[in-house]
Design a protein around this motif. Structure first.
Motif, PDB file in Angstrom:
ATOM      1  N   THR A 276      31.864  45.562  40.103  1.00 39.10           N
ATOM      2  CA  THR A 276      33.133  45.246  39.448  1.00 39.10           C
ATOM      3  C   THR A 276      32.928  44.134  38.429  1.00 39.10           C
ATOM      4  N   PRO A 277      33.588  44.182  37.259  1.00 39.18           N
ATOM      5  CA  PRO A 277      33.529  43.044  36.349  1.00 39.18           C
ATOM      6  C   PRO A 277      33.894  41.746  37.070  1.00 39.18           C
ATOM      7  N   ASN A 278      33.232  40.666  36.686  1.00 40.44           N
ATOM      8  CA  ASN A 278      33.491  39.361  37.298  1.00 40.44           C
ATOM      9  C   ASN A 278      33.689  38.354  36.176  1.00 40.44           C
ATOM     10  N   GLY A 279      34.943  38.116  35.813  1.00 40.35           N
ATOM     11  CA  GLY A 279      35.274  37.314  34.642  1.00 40.35           C
ATOM     12  C   GLY A 279      34.566  35.974  34.597  1.00 40.35           C
ATOM     13  N   GLN A 280      33.989  35.659  33.427  1.00 37.13           N
ATOM     14  CA  GLN A 280      33.298  34.378  33.223  1.00 37.13           C
ATOM     15  C   GLN A 280      34.018  33.594  32.135  1.00 37.13           C
ATOM     16  N   LEU A 281      34.268  32.313  32.405  1.00 32.36           N
ATOM     17  CA  LEU A 281      34.989  31.452  31.462  1.00 32.36           C
ATOM     18  C   LEU A 281      34.623  30.004  31.718  1.00 32.36           C
ATOM     19  N   VAL A 282      34.349  29.280  30.647  1.00 39.87           N
ATOM     20  CA  VAL A 282      34.202  27.825  30.711  1.00 39.87           C
ATOM     21  C   VAL A 282      35.185  27.202  29.732  1.00 39.87           C
ATOM     22  N   ILE A 283      36.004  26.293  30.221  1.00 41.45           N
ATOM     23  CA  ILE A 283      36.863  25.474  29.360  1.00 41.45           C
ATOM     24  C   ILE A 283      36.235  24.088  29.330  1.00 41.45           C
TER      25      ILE A 283
END
Length: 443
Positions: A369-376
């Motif tokens: 499954t896609p596994n959202g990646q994000l850095v703020i």
């Protein structure tokens, strides 16, 4: 004042206020702030969980962990996710060259007509479309195979249309192409139109967008794109995209993207291949998952604004659906994250959540499954957001948010979420998010 200058000014004001507050001078939280999860051991007053590694509900990167999450890496690779190819992309500021085509005045009546003309001209040389001031109603589809194209606004023209994803494909087709007046067989965008008009699903889904770009090296500058469905519907599921981009090396500058749910889809149309998106000096507004998608996207000096006019609680900004084994999804840097008065009065906003696309029947499958990646990082976060748990359960599966805080943690562990913060500044009235080194960065 430009968006970039506005963000810089706001950050400077916030830093000054934090530095001059009595509590800050005493070594405690900023004046009026509340410590997320209490104060750190030792009585320093620093919010527990806002230093690396953070908590399982609000993870924070250390300086060393944050080092790879820079634009050069998000833009450094192309090709298939399974075997990325080193291909550095260094997007320069968008240039407004003398136009090859003009929309408005004595030029084309619609943006779509100008796009069709650019497609038919062909070649590999970049072409320029200038849009004169005014409001242009209707959809704009930019097909794959269009030459490198820059569409820029003169005096911030507005592209607007009202379309709700819950309508049937047949109703969508009649709405965007009444009587066949906008798209016809043989037109460059006919295949795009047909791909939505002939869908076998019960609704229009992600075809419900005002502007849809499938061409590589597309540049958009100085435009306001609004899906005018806005507050005419209830707080339920009403996807209403303003902009969808599907291809590699897409650039947006000085854009205003406005809707409520799913405002901007930074997509990779080929789910096996990387698509890169650069967003600079722009403004994006919405209330539910309003910046989402699979692309490797960098948002720099951009303002994200959560509104309560349709959905007064539990709004979500980001919803990446990054390929599960690819380390670069969304990067937000030197930006401003704000909420309106409704959320400031009752802080229930979320910074984001993973989008577990396609797992509605199976549940989340680690590594599949896609596994959202994000850095703020290095950004200013305003009031209106929940502070101890700013990340919501995943879309589609409701997978609870959890992050690893173990020493030597794997930042791409498929059994955990990949939503992180680093060196952010909380607006006065909240508390600063610091790294383990105690940094407070604004540039």
């Amino acid at each position: 004042m430009s968006i970039a200058r506005w963000i810089t000014t706001a950050a400077t004001v916030a830093v000054t206020a934090l530095a001059s507050s009595p509590a800050a001078a005493a070594g405690g939280p900023a004046a009026g702030g509340t410590a997320a999860g209490g104060t750190a051991a030792g009585g320093t007053g620093r919010p527990a969980g806002l230093t690396a590694p953070g908590t399982v509900t609000r993870p924070v990167l250390s300086r060393a962990e944050a080092a790879p999450f820079v634009p050069a890496n998000y833009f450094g690779f192309s090709g298939p996710y399974a075997a990325p190819v080193a291909d550095p992309w260094r997007p320069a500021p968008i240039r407004e060259a003398p136009p090859d085509f003009v929309v408005g005045g004595r030029g084309f009546a619609t943006v779509q007509e100008a796009v069709n003309a650019a497609f038919r001209k062909g070649g590999t040389k970049r072409l320029y479309i200038a849009i004169r001031p005014g409001t242009y109603t209707g959809t704009v589809f930019i097909p794959a195979g269009t030459p490198p194209l820059t569409i820029y606004g003169i005096g911030n023209p507005r592209l607007a249309f009202t379309v709700d994803a819950i309508i049937t494909p047949a109703a969508w087709a009649e709405l965007v192409n009444p009587g066949g007046s906008r798209y016809a067989q043989g037109d460059p965008a006919w295949d795009m139109f047909q791909s939505c008009a002939t869908r076998t699903s019960t609704n229009a889904g992600l075809c419900a967008t005002v502007v849809w770009g499938q061409s590589t090296d597309l540049q958009l500058k100085g435009l306001t794109i609004t899906n005018t469905l806005l507050d005419t519907v209830d707080r339920g599921t009403h996807q209403a995209l303003a902009l969808r981009t599907d291809a590699d090396r897409t650039q947006l500058e000085e854009m205003h993207l406005i809707s409520r749910q799913d405002t901007f889809l930074a997509n990779a149309n080929d789910v096996e291949r990387i698509a890169r998106v650069s967003v600079r000096n722009s403004y994006i507004e919405g209330d539910t998952d309003f910046v989402f998608g699979r692309a490797a996207a960098v948002f720099d000096h951009t303002r994200f604004h959560l509104v309560s006019t349709r959905k007064p609680s539990g709004g979500v900004i980001f919803a990446p659906n990054t390929a599960p084994l690819y380390p670069y999804g969304f990067l937000v840097t030197h930006s401003l994250i704000t909420a309106d008065a409704g959320y400031k009065a009752a802080p229930t906003g979320f910074l984001g959540r993973a989008w577990d696309q396609g797992a509605g029947t199976t549940g989340y499958l680690p590594g599949v499954t896609p596994n959202g990646q994000l850095v703020i990082r290095n950004s200013l976060i305003g009031e209106g957001f929940t502070t101890t748990a700013p990340w919501a359960p995943a879309a589609t599966t409701a997978r609870p948010f959890t992050a690893s805080i173990e020493p030597g943690r794997d930042l791409n562990d498929v059994n955990h979420n990949r939503l992180w913060e680093y060196a952010n500044l909380m607006q006065p009235g909240a508390t600063p998010a610091t790294t383990s080194q105690g940094e407070l960065r604004t540039n």
